[in-house]
Each structure stands twice: as structure tokens, then as C-alpha cells.
Design a protein around this motif. Structure first.
Motif, mmCIF file in Angstrom:
data_model
loop_
_atom_site.group_PDB
_atom_site.id
_atom_site.type_symbol
_atom_site.label_atom_id
_atom_site.label_comp_id
_atom_site.label_asym_id
_atom_site.label_seq_id
_atom_site.Cartn_x
_atom_site.Cartn_y
_atom_site.Cartn_z
ATOM 1 N N VAL A 163 -20.758 -55.869 13.593
ATOM 2 C CA VAL A 163 -21.989 -55.262 13.085
ATOM 3 C C VAL A 163 -23.204 -56.091 13.500
ATOM 4 N N GLY A 164 -23.086 -57.411 13.370
ATOM 5 C CA GLY A 164 -24.205 -58.277 13.710
ATOM 6 C C GLY A 164 -24.592 -58.200 15.174
ATOM 7 N N PHE A 165 -23.606 -58.024 16.052
ATOM 8 C CA PHE A 165 -23.884 -57.970 17.489
ATOM 9 C C PHE A 165 -24.699 -56.741 17.878
ATOM 10 N N TRP A 166 -24.729 -55.726 17.013
ATOM 11 C CA TRP A 166 -25.584 -54.568 17.265
ATOM 12 C C TRP A 166 -27.059 -54.982 17.303
ATOM 13 N N PHE A 167 -27.374 -56.099 16.644
ATOM 14 C CA PHE A 167 -28.768 -56.500 16.503
ATOM 15 C C PHE A 167 -29.093 -57.754 17.307
ATOM 16 N N VAL A 168 -28.193 -58.159 18.181
ATOM 17 C CA VAL A 168 -28.426 -59.317 19.046
ATOM 18 C C VAL A 168 -28.781 -58.817 20.444
ATOM 19 N N GLY A 169 -30.014 -59.071 20.864
ATOM 20 C CA GLY A 169 -30.433 -58.653 22.208
ATOM 21 C C GLY A 169 -30.319 -57.166 22.436
ATOM 22 N N HIS A 170 -30.734 -56.369 21.431
ATOM 23 C CA HIS A 170 -30.639 -54.901 21.530
ATOM 24 C C HIS A 170 -29.198 -54.468 21.811
ATOM 25 N N ALA A 171 -28.245 -55.121 21.138
ATOM 26 C CA ALA A 171 -26.806 -54.817 21.228
ATOM 27 C C ALA A 171 -26.172 -55.288 22.532
ATOM 28 N N GLY A 241 -16.519 -49.955 37.148
ATOM 29 C CA GLY A 241 -17.707 -50.501 36.525
ATOM 30 C C GLY A 241 -18.801 -50.826 37.525
ATOM 31 N N LEU A 242 -18.403 -51.400 38.677
ATOM 32 C CA LEU A 242 -19.368 -51.753 39.714
ATOM 33 C C LEU A 242 -20.083 -50.523 40.263
ATOM 34 N N VAL A 243 -19.331 -49.451 40.454
ATOM 35 C CA VAL A 243 -19.889 -48.241 41.054
ATOM 36 C C VAL A 243 -20.699 -47.428 40.043
ATOM 37 N N SER A 244 -20.248 -47.399 38.801
ATOM 38 C CA SER A 244 -20.804 -46.452 37.831
ATOM 39 C C SER A 244 -21.976 -46.986 37.022
ATOM 40 N N PHE A 245 -22.085 -48.298 36.856
ATOM 41 C CA PHE A 245 -23.090 -48.841 35.945
ATOM 42 C C PHE A 245 -23.976 -49.843 36.678
ATOM 43 N N LYS A 246 -25.065 -49.338 37.224
ATOM 44 C CA LYS A 246 -25.982 -50.151 38.022
ATOM 45 C C LYS A 246 -27.304 -50.445 37.309
ATOM 46 N N LEU A 247 -27.403 -50.110 36.033
ATOM 47 C CA LEU A 247 -28.665 -50.297 35.320
ATOM 48 C C LEU A 247 -28.959 -51.781 35.100
ATOM 49 N N SER A 248 -30.232 -52.116 35.105
ATOM 50 C CA SER A 248 -30.648 -53.468 34.752
ATOM 51 C C SER A 248 -30.529 -53.634 33.241
ATOM 52 N N THR A 249 -30.656 -54.855 32.769
ATOM 53 C CA THR A 249 -30.576 -55.104 31.331
ATOM 54 C C THR A 249 -31.644 -54.322 30.582
ATOM 55 N N GLU A 250 -32.844 -54.286 31.139
ATOM 56 C CA GLU A 250 -33.937 -53.554 30.491
ATOM 57 C C GLU A 250 -33.648 -52.057 30.427
ATOM 58 N N ASP A 251 -33.118 -51.496 31.518
ATOM 59 C CA ASP A 251 -32.801 -50.068 31.540
ATOM 60 C C ASP A 251 -31.659 -49.748 30.582
ATOM 61 N N MET A 252 -30.695 -50.671 30.463
ATOM 62 C CA MET A 252 -29.602 -50.470 29.510
ATOM 63 C C MET A 252 -30.132 -50.428 28.080
ATOM 64 N N ASP A 253 -31.105 -51.290 27.790
ATOM 65 C CA ASP A 253 -31.694 -51.304 26.448
ATOM 66 C C ASP A 253 -32.337 -49.960 26.121
ATOM 67 N N VAL A 254 -33.049 -49.398 27.092
ATOM 68 C CA VAL A 254 -33.715 -48.113 26.886
ATOM 69 C C VAL A 254 -32.685 -47.007 26.688
ATOM 70 N N ALA A 256 -29.491 -47.277 25.717
ATOM 71 C CA ALA A 256 -28.740 -47.449 24.484
ATOM 72 C C ALA A 256 -29.574 -47.123 23.263
ATOM 73 N N ALA A 257 -30.892 -47.351 23.358
ATOM 74 C CA ALA A 257 -31.772 -47.067 22.216
ATOM 75 C C ALA A 257 -31.842 -45.571 21.922
ATOM 76 N N ASN A 258 -31.605 -44.743 22.907
ATOM 77 C CA ASN A 258 -31.604 -43.305 22.689
ATOM 78 C C ASN A 258 -30.375 -42.848 21.910
ATOM 79 N N PHE A 259 -29.342 -43.685 21.857
ATOM 80 C CA PHE A 259 -28.123 -43.358 21.114
ATOM 81 C C PHE A 259 -28.296 -43.757 19.642
ATOM 82 N N LEU A 260 -28.417 -45.063 19.406
ATOM 83 C CA LEU A 260 -28.712 -45.583 18.072
ATOM 84 C C LEU A 260 -29.585 -46.829 18.270
ATOM 85 N N PRO A 261 -30.872 -46.725 18.035
ATOM 86 C CA PRO A 261 -31.765 -47.866 18.305
ATOM 87 C C PRO A 261 -31.501 -49.056 17.403
ATOM 88 N N THR A 262 -31.606 -50.252 17.987
ATOM 89 C CA THR A 262 -31.474 -51.491 17.218
ATOM 90 C C THR A 262 -32.550 -52.467 17.650
#
Length: 262
Positions: A163-171, A241-254, A256-262
Motif C-alpha cells: 500500500v505504501g509503495f503506491w505513494f512512493v514516486g507516484h507508485a 517488456g523491451l518492445v512493449s513499454f518504452k515510456l519514460s518515467t515521467e510519461d509512466m507517471d502520467v 498511471a495517474a489516469n488509472f488511480l492517481p497517487t
């Protein structure tokens, strides 16, 4: 004659080709951490005292492994006689009927693929968030069969970390939690054999059971076969994973925030 210094006016230069398998900086970190996790888990799993600290994750791993046996047994017409899920004794599913040639390999196959899915969580925060619900439920479910008070307390601790990791570095911390769980599940045969050889657990490893079913092939032979299988599956999921997930950390935050923001 002098050559032109650049492309004609109005024509954009063609960007250099980048292979889909070329890892981003963030993905390189995931690859290195995967290797480190495998070494760390092997050490913790086999060091007396330290191995107790990961009891909740061991139960989660063992529980899924046994569930795969159970599902295969039911689908092939077998009857479940008893199920053991214990951090010290290991797991065991006793079955009457069914098809042993399907029931027995279902454990390692299910553990490996399940772990591969969790490895994908290491590449993307949104995937890690979704998988965290599976992990949260999976951590408490084995407690139905466990009465060890220390394991129960540790399980509450691991749930709290989840639960706590949801709030560390935007999950972002959830990615490394899921990756750890993924590596633990993918290489289950290693821990299974280690328990057999180093701690003489009461419940035999599946490799020993394969030897009993096919006496001409030793347990070590089966361990090598399943280890090769698990390494192959791990590499396959890393490629996914290498082929499918090319987002930067910042883009991942955006994302993931659309799912459940933290």
C-alpha cells in the motif's frame, strides 16, 4: 564542386533507425535489477533466519504453484485429497485420479508464466498498479492454511509496504516490488531444488516427483530441463517488456495517474 551541407530546403532528415529491442536507459536498469534480484533471492531463500523474513512472498509463490496443480487436477478429472502450503515444509497437493503427466508440470509452467507477467510490471507503472491488486489478495489467501504468528505479522508488513509503495514516486516503487515477485516466481524450480538439497523439507520438489514418475531420468536432469525452460521464458518476457513499454518515467507517471492517481 562542393557537396551540399544538408538536405534540400523543406525536406526533413530521416531519423536514424532504432531497433524495438534497443533498451531505453530505464529498461537497462530493469534488466540489471532482474539479475541482481535472482542472486539476492537465492541468497535470502537459503540463509537460515533470513529466509524467514520472506515467508509471505514464499507463501505467495508456493500458493500459486500449488493452485496450478489443483487447476490441472480438476480439469483432468482428479480429486483433491489435501493441500499443504507452508513456508517451512513447502507445498504439496495430493490428488486421486486425473492425469499426472499434465498435473505435475502444471506447477512449474504456471509459476514461470505467472512470474513472467509480474516481470512486465517492472517495465511499466500502470501494469505494476494492476498487478498489485493480485499480489495484495495473493499475500493473504495462503494464511487460511497457515497458523504461524510470525508469518502472519510479516504478511501484514508486506501488505503495508504494498500500500505504501503506491505513494512512493507516484507508485514507481511498485515496479520494483512486482519485479521482485516476478523473479521469485519465474525461477521457482531453483528455490524448490534448494529446499530439497539444503533443508531437506518434508515435501519433495516436483523434480523429485518427475524422477519418481520417470525413474530413468534423475531429479538433477529434470532440474536442468526446467531451469532451461524458466530461463527461456524469463528472456521472452524481458523481450516483451523491451518492445512493449518504452515510456519514460515521467510519461509512466502520467499514464498511471489516469488509472488511480497517487
Amino acid at each position: 564542386m562542393s557537396s551540399p551541407a544538408g538536405p534540400p530546403a523543406g525536406v526533413l532528415p530521416t531519423p536514424p533507425y532504432t531497433s524495438p529491442l534497443s533498451p531505453t536507459h530505464d529498461q537497462v536498469v530493469v534488466l540489471y535489477v532482474t539479475v541482481v534480484y535472482a542472486v539476492v533471492i537465492f541468497g535470502i531463500w537459503n540463509i537460515p533466519g533470513a529466509r524467514t523474513l520472506i515467508n509471505p512472498l514464499k507463501l505467495f509463490t508456493i500458493g500459486w504453484h500449488e493452485l496450478c496443480h489443483i487447476i490441472a487436477a480438476i480439469l483432468t478429472g482428479g480429486t483433491i485429497v489435501s493441500v499443504t502450503i507452508d513456508p517451512y515444509l513447502g507445498g504439496a497437493t495430493l490428488v486421486e485420479g486425473g492425469k499426472p503427466s499434465i498435473i505435475l508440470p502444471a506447477g512449474y509452467i504456471g509459476s514461470t508464466i505467472f512470474g513472467g507477467v509480474f516481470i512486465l510490471g517492472g517495465f511499466d507503472t500502470l501494469v505494476a498498479k494492476i498487478l498489485s491488486f493480485v499480489l495484495g489478495l495473493g499475500l493473504v489467501t495462503p494464511l487460511v492454511l497457515v497458523r504461524d504468528k510470525l508469518t502472519m505479522l510479516l504478511t501484514l508488513l508486506y501488505e503495508g509496504l504494498l500500500v505504501g509503495f503506491w505513494f512512493v514516486g507516484h507508485a514507481q516503487a511498485l515496479r520494483w516490488y512486482c519485479l521482485f515477485v516476478g523473479v521469485m516466481n519465474v525461477f521457482f524450480v531453483v528455490w524448490d531444488i534448494a529446499d530439497d538439497k539444503f533443508f531437506r523439507k518434508a515435501n519433495d520438489s516436483d523434480c523429485t516427483q518427475f524422477h519418481i514418475m520417470c525413474p530413468r531420468m534423475s531429479a538433477h536432469f529434470w532440474a536442468c530441463v526446467w531451469l532451461i525452460f524458466e530461463v527461456g521464458v524469463c528472456i521472452a518476457f524481458l523481450f516483451i517488456g523491451l518492445v512493449s513499454f518504452k515510456l519514460s518515467t515521467e510519461d509512466m507517471d502520467v499514464e498511471a495517474a489516469n488509472f488511480l492517481p497517487t
